[in-house]
Design an enzyme around this catalytic site. Structure first.
Site, short mmCIF file in Angstrom:
data_model
loop_
_atom_site.label_atom_id
_atom_site.label_comp_id
_atom_site.label_asym_id
_atom_site.label_seq_id
_atom_site.Cartn_x
_atom_site.Cartn_y
_atom_site.Cartn_z
N CYS A 103 -5.44 12.85 12.85
CA CYS A 103 -5.93 11.41 12.75
C CYS A 103 -5.67 10.80 13.95
O CYS A 103 -5.00 11.29 14.81
CB CYS A 103 -5.34 10.79 11.58
SG CYS A 103 -4.02 10.08 11.85
N LYS A 112 0.81 -1.26 0.13
CA LYS A 112 -0.03 0.11 -0.04
C LYS A 112 0.89 1.17 -0.07
O LYS A 112 0.64 2.28 -0.86
CB LYS A 112 -0.90 0.02 1.13
CG LYS A 112 -1.41 1.44 1.35
CD LYS A 112 -2.58 1.34 2.76
CE LYS A 112 -1.80 1.72 3.94
NZ LYS A 112 -1.35 3.30 4.20
N ASN A 113 1.77 1.35 0.71
CA ASN A 113 2.70 2.56 1.12
C ASN A 113 3.52 2.83 -0.11
O ASN A 113 4.30 3.83 0.01
CB ASN A 113 3.31 2.47 2.54
CG ASN A 113 2.31 2.53 3.48
OD1 ASN A 113 1.18 2.95 3.29
ND2 ASN A 113 2.78 2.61 4.78
N LEU A 130 6.79 19.44 7.21
CA LEU A 130 7.90 19.10 6.43
C LEU A 130 7.75 18.74 4.66
O LEU A 130 8.70 18.36 4.24
CB LEU A 130 8.42 17.79 6.99
CG LEU A 130 8.71 18.19 8.44
CD1 LEU A 130 9.32 16.60 8.99
CD2 LEU A 130 9.93 19.05 8.61
N ARG A 179 -0.01 14.70 13.17
CA ARG A 179 0.34 14.88 11.60
C ARG A 179 0.31 16.01 10.85
O ARG A 179 -0.31 15.92 9.82
CB ARG A 179 -0.43 13.56 10.93
CG ARG A 179 -0.48 12.21 11.79
CD ARG A 179 -0.90 10.94 11.20
NE ARG A 179 -0.01 10.41 10.06
CZ ARG A 179 -0.26 9.57 9.30
NH1 ARG A 179 -1.36 8.73 9.59
NH2 ARG A 179 0.30 8.93 8.53
N PRO A 180 1.28 16.86 11.19
CA PRO A 180 1.16 17.93 10.31
C PRO A 180 2.07 17.78 9.04
O PRO A 180 2.43 16.97 9.06
CB PRO A 180 2.18 18.83 11.38
CG PRO A 180 3.09 18.06 12.10
CD PRO A 180 2.28 16.78 12.09
N ILE A 181 1.93 18.54 8.34
CA ILE A 181 2.56 18.67 6.79
C ILE A 181 3.41 19.92 6.65
O ILE A 181 3.79 19.99 5.52
CB ILE A 181 1.54 18.69 5.53
CG1 ILE A 181 0.64 19.85 5.90
CG2 ILE A 181 0.67 17.45 5.80
CD1 ILE A 181 -0.22 20.25 4.56
N ARG A 241 -5.00 10.62 4.22
CA ARG A 241 -3.93 11.46 4.51
C ARG A 241 -2.86 11.57 3.37
O ARG A 241 -2.51 12.61 2.79
CB ARG A 241 -3.31 11.30 5.61
CG ARG A 241 -3.95 11.56 6.71
CD ARG A 241 -3.13 11.37 8.20
NE ARG A 241 -2.08 12.19 7.97
CZ ARG A 241 -1.66 13.37 8.21
NH1 ARG A 241 -2.90 14.39 8.38
NH2 ARG A 241 -0.75 14.08 7.92
N ASP A 298 4.27 0.66 11.95
CA ASP A 298 3.24 0.33 11.55
C ASP A 298 3.12 -1.37 11.99
O ASP A 298 2.08 -2.12 11.46
CB ASP A 298 3.37 0.14 10.06
CG ASP A 298 2.93 1.71 9.54
OD1 ASP A 298 2.35 2.48 10.21
OD2 ASP A 298 2.94 1.96 8.34
N ARG A 335 -8.58 -0.57 4.62
CA ARG A 335 -7.86 0.61 3.85
C ARG A 335 -6.53 -0.06 3.40
O ARG A 335 -5.90 0.41 2.60
CB ARG A 335 -7.78 1.82 5.07
CG ARG A 335 -8.67 2.72 5.21
CD ARG A 335 -8.22 3.97 6.00
NE ARG A 335 -6.81 4.13 5.49
CZ ARG A 335 -5.92 4.43 6.27
NH1 ARG A 335 -6.28 4.53 7.68
NH2 ARG A 335 -4.85 4.73 6.06
C1 UD1 Z 1 3.96 6.81 6.37
C2 UD1 Z 1 3.28 6.02 6.07
C3 UD1 Z 1 2.80 5.12 7.49
C4 UD1 Z 1 3.93 5.16 8.80
C5 UD1 Z 1 4.77 6.29 8.63
C6 UD1 Z 1 5.88 6.02 9.41
C7 UD1 Z 1 2.43 6.06 3.85
C8 UD1 Z 1 1.40 6.33 3.03
N1 UD1 Z 1 2.00 6.12 5.26
O1 UD1 Z 1 3.34 7.96 6.61
O2 UD1 Z 1 2.01 4.31 7.15
O3 UD1 Z 1 3.35 4.99 9.88
O4 UD1 Z 1 4.96 6.62 7.26
O5 UD1 Z 1 6.73 5.16 9.01
O6 UD1 Z 1 3.55 5.83 3.32
N2 UD1 Z 1 5.80 14.82 10.73
C9 UD1 Z 1 5.74 16.29 10.76
N3 UD1 Z 1 5.67 17.17 9.82
C10 UD1 Z 1 5.50 16.63 8.60
C11 UD1 Z 1 5.35 15.21 8.21
C12 UD1 Z 1 5.49 14.33 9.40
O7 UD1 Z 1 6.06 16.71 12.04
O8 UD1 Z 1 5.34 17.55 7.64
C13 UD1 Z 1 5.72 13.72 11.57
C14 UD1 Z 1 4.58 13.16 11.72
O9 UD1 Z 1 3.70 13.69 12.61
C15 UD1 Z 1 5.08 11.86 12.51
C16 UD1 Z 1 6.56 11.84 11.87
O10 UD1 Z 1 6.82 12.80 11.49
O11 UD1 Z 1 5.04 12.09 13.84
C17 UD1 Z 1 6.57 10.79 11.02
O12 UD1 Z 1 5.57 10.86 9.76
P1 UD1 Z 1 6.07 10.37 8.17
O13 UD1 Z 1 7.18 9.80 8.30
O14 UD1 Z 1 5.84 11.91 7.21
O15 UD1 Z 1 4.69 9.61 8.07
P2 UD1 Z 1 3.75 9.41 6.72
O16 UD1 Z 1 4.62 9.69 5.41
O17 UD1 Z 1 2.43 10.45 7.04
#
Ligand code: UD1
Length: 417
Positions: free
Chosen positions: A116, A22-23, A125, A121-123, A92, A304, A397
């Site tokens: 969630c 999936k990922n 980055l 889960r901010p964006i 997301r 995960d 999902r």
């Molecule tokens: C992806 C995976 C998810 C997995 C996660 C960590 C997909 C679709 N999903 O999620 O299954 O659990 O990696 O291995 O591939 N963060 C920030 N700012 C940002 C982005 C992230 O602070 O802009 C923080 C998040 O809140 C979290 C951490 O970084 O605490 C890891 O997040 P991230 O590696 O980005 O996970 P996803 O890509 O959302």
């Protein structure tokens, strides 16, 4: 709404194949937005998150369809570059259309995904690096509005090795002017898969799988033709299913080195594990020992698989300390496991699990998120009674036909409406 009814107590036995990841599939499907034309993928799993991705791609003027084993995406210039809230809130990972749309069409308007169950889960980055590449980005009325006449390569150092952030910027940088150097990037196998696919589309990328990725932007990319890697989280879940039931399970069509961290922990617990080039087998173990786990970015123990491993630890001899270092609120399954009799003390990022073989009993439980659903099903397989797991739409999902795969191993599990 569907529920899963599980009659536990039977050791699972046999061989089971992992589906496509999936990922890996989600970013690959969003990468199609980088090149107009017909893209073709193999090993795309049948999942709700894939349906949500199709919905968004369709909204962006792409046609998606399956043709035998192939999953095709026919990309045309979108009439609107908006990813609406109604679609993004379902998944997301929709934020992964931001980089490709901006790089290819110079603009994107993507709904903020919001928090969630497992954390805020901010964006940031995703957004800050795009700004560094020259995009103007505002947040207005719940939307990220991004514009750029041209994106220009730069050196970007991520504060944290974010998976999605790395993917979004890799895709955008592929069509940037000049060189982009990404430092402290994620090293997950799904990142490597995306880099390989982008390279097949004509991108000039090096360093994937290490903490520095270098991308020399090109003017144009061509449609992808790519096979999605196997799902390491599904492989790990199936392996734990074998382990927790005292069964003998061979998980095929997987990449053992991608789940080394889990395999090492299972060996530490006392399980006998055999691996081949594309399979892993767990043998029966009457009593396994508790081990501690800290989740970490790859190649560390995956967040995960934390919930599923916790289910296994409820049946171990001794006390296991499980520390969640990726997400702030990823112990939602603890309360449900406790309803089944598990002895777990959660405190902030740490859960202390006092294992007891046979200590779980059946109870009606509710899935709270994707991996929590799997954890409850694994725990249910280890009880002697009948457990009803509700809200399994979370499971759908990200797991393709999990109940069918478990049935194939002799598991007594039924989906009921
Ligand atoms: C992806 C995976 C998810 C997995 C996660 C960590 C997909 C679709 N999903 O999620 O299954 O659990 O990696 O291995 O591939 N963060 C920030 N700012 C940002 C982005 C992230 O602070 O802009 C923080 C998040 O809140 C979290 C951490 O970084 O605490 C890891 O997040 P991230 O590696 O980005 O996970 P996803 O890509 O959302």
């Amino acid at each position: 709404m569907d529920v899963m009814i599980i009659k536990g107590g039977t050791p699972l036995n046999g061989s089971v194949a992992t589906s496509g990841a999936k990922n890996a599939a989600l970013p690959l499907l969003f990468a199609t937005l980088l090149a107009e034309g017909e893209h073709s993928f193999l090993n795309v799993p049948f999942l709700k998150d894939i349906d949500s991705t199709e919905l968004l791609l369709n909204h962006l003027n792409c046609k998606t369809y399956r043709d035998g084993e192939q999953f095709k995406v026919l990309v045309k210039k979108p009439e609107s570059i908006v990813a609406p809230y109604d679609i993004v809130r379902k998944m997301r990972a929709s934020i992964l259309c931001l980089g490709p749309l901006l790089a290819r069409y110079g603009e994107a308007k993507v709904s903020l995904p919001g928090g969630c169950a497992i954390g805020s889960r901010p964006i940031n980055l995703h957004i800050e690096p795009l700004r560094q590449l020259g995009a103007e980005i505002e947040i207005e009325n719940g939307y990220v509005i991004a514009r750029a006449n041209k994106l220009v390569g730069d050196r970007i150092v991520f504060d944290f090795a974010t998976v999605g952030g790395t993917e979004n910027i890799m895709m955008a940088a592929s069509l940037c002017q000049g060189e982009t150097i990404l430092e402290n990037v994620a090293k997950e196998p799904e990142i490597v898969d995306l880099a390989q696919c982008l390279r097949g589309m004509g991108a000039k990328i090096e360093g994937e799988g290490s903490s520095v990725i270098t991308i020399e932007g090109v003017d144009e990319l061509t449609p992808a033709n790519h096979r999605v890697i196997p799902d390491r989280i599904e492989a790990g879940t199936l392996l734990i299913a074998g382990a927790i039931t005292g069964g003998d399970v061979k998980v095929t069509n997987c990449v053992p080195k991608d789940i080394d961290s889990l395999i090492n922990k299972l060996v530490d617990c006392g399980f006998s594990i055999e691996t081949g080039s594309d399979w892993v087998r767990v043998r029966p173990c009457a009593q396994w020992s508790a081990v501690d786990v800290d989740t970490a970015p790859h190649p560390g123990f995956p967040t995960d698989l934390q919930a599923q491993f916790m289910a296994l630890m409820t049946q171990a001899k001794g006390t296991s300390v499980i520390t969640e270092r990726i997400f702030e609120n990823r112990f939602m399954h603890v309360q449900e496991l406790a309803r089944m009799g598990a002895n777990i003390t959660p405190k902030s990022q740490v859960s202390v699990v006092r294992g007891e073989k046979g200590g779980l009993s059946s109870a009606p439980v509710m899935a709270t998120d994707l991996r929590a659903s799997a954890s409850l099903i694994l725990a249910a397989l280890a009880t002697d009674g009948e457990t009803k797991v509700s809200r399994i739409y979370h499971l759908d999902r990200g797991y393709e036909n999990l109940e069918v795969k478990l049935q194939g191993l002799g598991g007594q599990i039924e989906r009921c409406s």
